[in-house]
Design an enzyme around this catalytic site. Structure first.
Site, PDB file in Angstrom:
ATOM      1  N   LYS A  82      24.031  22.118 -21.492  1.00 11.35           N
ATOM      2  CA  LYS A  82      25.338  22.561 -21.963  1.00 11.35           C
ATOM      3  C   LYS A  82      25.612  24.009 -21.516  1.00 11.35           C
ATOM      4  CE  LYS A  82      24.935  18.491 -23.748  1.00 11.35           C
ATOM      5  NZ  LYS A  82      24.447  18.262 -25.105  1.00 11.35           N
TER       6      LYS A  82
ATOM      7  N   TYR B  82      24.104  16.191 -33.621  1.00 17.32           N
ATOM      8  CA  TYR B  82      24.197  15.445 -32.373  1.00 17.32           C
ATOM      9  C   TYR B  82      23.668  14.022 -32.599  1.00 17.32           C
ATOM     10  CZ  TYR B  82      23.254  14.140 -27.550  1.00 17.32           C
ATOM     11  OH  TYR B  82      23.219  13.486 -26.357  1.00 17.32           O
TER      12      TYR B  82
ATOM     13  N   ARG C 125       2.991  19.612 -12.980  1.00 20.05           N
ATOM     14  CA  ARG C 125       3.362  19.138 -14.323  1.00 20.05           C
ATOM     15  C   ARG C 125       2.973  20.186 -15.360  1.00 20.05           C
ATOM     16  NH1 ARG C 125      -0.177  16.318 -16.755  1.00 20.05           N
ATOM     17  NH2 ARG C 125      -0.618  14.862 -15.055  1.00 20.05           N
TER      18      ARG C 125
ATOM     19  N   ASP D  31      18.983  23.976 -33.878  1.00 17.86           N
ATOM     20  CA  ASP D  31      19.547  23.607 -32.578  1.00 17.86           C
ATOM     21  C   ASP D  31      20.676  24.594 -32.295  1.00 17.86           C
ATOM     22  OD1 ASP D  31      21.069  22.489 -30.504  1.00 17.86           O
ATOM     23  OD2 ASP D  31      20.555  20.433 -31.091  1.00 17.86           O
TER      24      ASP D  31
HETATM   25  C1  LIG Z   1      23.528  17.380 -25.796  1.00 17.98           C
HETATM   26  C2  LIG Z   1      22.885  17.841 -27.024  1.00 17.98           C
HETATM   27  C3  LIG Z   1      21.542  17.531 -27.289  1.00 17.98           C
HETATM   28  C4  LIG Z   1      20.712  16.656 -26.386  1.00 17.98           C
HETATM   29  O1  LIG Z   1      20.433  17.267 -25.168  1.00 17.98           O
HETATM   30  P1  LIG Z   1      20.221  16.458 -23.770  1.00 17.98           P
HETATM   31  O2  LIG Z   1      20.048  17.558 -22.791  1.00 17.98           O
HETATM   32  O3  LIG Z   1      21.454  15.628 -23.563  1.00 17.98           O
HETATM   33  O4  LIG Z   1      19.015  15.624 -23.941  1.00 17.98           O
HETATM   34  C5  LIG Z   1      20.978  18.041 -28.443  1.00 17.98           C
HETATM   35  N1  LIG Z   1      21.695  18.793 -29.305  1.00 17.98           N
HETATM   36  C6  LIG Z   1      22.986  19.095 -29.086  1.00 17.98           C
HETATM   37  C7  LIG Z   1      23.728  19.927 -30.086  1.00 17.98           C
HETATM   38  C8  LIG Z   1      23.635  18.620 -27.952  1.00 17.98           C
HETATM   39  O5  LIG Z   1      24.919  18.899 -27.759  1.00 17.98           O
END
Ligand SMILES: *Cc1c(COP(=O)(O)O)cnc(C)c1O
Length: 392
Positions: A209, A112, A60, A184
């Site tokens: 992504k 998001y 962990r 982000d």
């Molecule tokens: C998908 C996404 C998230 C969240 O990420 P997860 O891996 O699904 O928890 C945050 N920000 C953006 C821009 C996203 O597309």
């Protein structure tokens, strides 16, 4: 407790992007010479004597597969530090735990849906205030700076409207008020944009992504140049257990080796899709920062080296037409998520952004979002041409 990646020995900037993606943190394994980083599928590590260990004690806290990813991805963001998390939202949660009751977070008014849900429904009830701002005009934020703001949170390009926010201008305002800027970078990827180099303090990714890129695992990542923030993130990750197993980490690390070549193809396919949509009667407006008429085009051209693989449009026939188009595609798969090799199509209002309904982040109901994949351009265009007929 041993923390495993607080020093990054590899040169950060001397190699090009793809070389770093393939090599940083990924030297051949010393015992066998294996050229790929092994999946260290173990929960614990044998110790030589009490308190004397290899640098790893319990998985962990630290795992060598994870260390490899953290070094590689930090170098892609040209950052000193990086931490892998169980998901993008687990990464966001760890950042937001920098806040205390009474603190305020400013968000962009397009983000998001899960980020909005986390801030408003998890941190809101324990006393963290928030407000949504149109950060396209940073002066609006300067003029209406909410007191006690400790964090400014933005995405650029935004999800799903593909607005562009000026990272350097917003960083300057945040810093003048003693707040941190979080960017982000999921949509842009570090291949097209490095927010820390424009003044952001923290970069967060959903590696689910583009970084992973194959729709096969969930993950999150945070990069920073601030040792104190890195220490906070590692403490939270270990204290709450927001970690992934090594197999998932390995898949993400493997995926990112081809990020640059995938992105080049995402960019060229997206440009072709934008051209096609721009001249189709079923489409009212195309939202893509690469278009000269896009309000954020100049800022995007300055802070990004390409405009990304995400394209949104508003259907001329309204909500029902949007849904008919989405349901008529054959190659574009109807699904949430984005950024992988296969093309996806979705309706943000009903799907990814349903949790923003009735809020300042609500999205138009005629909006269609495309994640343009890396299939053959001609096949993608043919699929869209036939699907758009359903929107007339
Ligand atoms: C998908 C996404 C998230 C969240 O990420 P997860 O891996 O699904 O928890 C945050 N920000 C953006 C821009 C996203 O597309």
């Amino acid at each position: 407790m041993t923390e495993d990646s607080s020093t990054l020995h590899e040169p950060k900037r001397s190699f090009g992007f793809s070389t770093r993606a393939i090599h940083v943190g990924q030297d051949p394994e010393p015992m066998t010479g294996a050229v790929t980083v092994p999946v260290f599928q173990t929960s614990t590590f044998a110790q030589e004597a009490v308190g004397k260990h290899s640098g790893y004690e319990y998985a962990r806290t630290g795992n060598p597969t994870r260390t490899a990813l953290e070094r590689a991805f930090a170098s892609l963001e040209e950052a000193a530090f990086g931490v892998d998390f169980a998901s993008g939202l687990a990464a966001e949660d760890a950042i937001l735990r920098l806040l205390k009751p009474g603190d305020h977070v400013v968000m962009g008014n397009d983000a998001y849906g899960g980020t909005f849900r986390l801030i408003s429904k998890v941190f809101g009830p324990v006393g963290v205030g928030w407000s949504a701002h149109d950060l396209v005009d940073p002066q609006e934020l300067e003029a209406n700076w909410p007191k006690n703001t400790k964090l400014v949170w933005l995405e650029t390009p935004t999800n799903p409207l593909l607005n562009i926010f000026d990272i350097a201008a917003i960083a300057k305002i945040a810093h003048s008020h003693g707040a941190l800027l979080v960017a982000d970078n999921t949509f842009a990827t570090p291949y097209l944009q490095q927010p820390l180099n424009h003044g952001a303090d923290i970069v967060v990714h959903s590696t689910t992504k583009y970084l992973g890129g194959h729709s096969d695992t969930i993950g999150g990542f945070v990069a920073t140049n601030d040792a104190e923030i890195d220490g906070h993130l590692r403490f939270i990750k270990n204290a709450v257990g927001a970690v992934r197993g090594p197999w998932d980490v390995y898949l993400t690390l493997r995926g990112a080796k081809t990020l640059a070549v995938r992105m080049d193809r995402h960019l060229s396919n997206a440009a072709a899709v934008v051209d096609l949509l721009g001249s189709n009667d079923a489409v009212a407006t195309v939202l893509y920062p690469g278009l000269e008429g896009h309000p954020g085009h100049e800022v995007a051209a300055r802070q990004m080296s390409g405009f990304g693989g995400m394209v949104s449009f508003r259907a001329a026939g309204g909500r029902d037409a949007a849904i008919r188009i989405i349901e008529a595609t054959e190659l574009f798969t109807l699904a949430e998520s984005l950024g992988a090799v296969e093309s996806l199509i979705e309706h943000p209002g009903v799907m990814t952004h349903a949790s923003a309904e009735g809020s300042p982040l609500e999205v138009p109901d005629d909006l269609v979002r495309l994640s343009v994949g890396i299939e053959d351009e001609a096949d993608l265009l043919a699929d869209l041409v036939q699907a758009l007929r359903s929107g007339l």
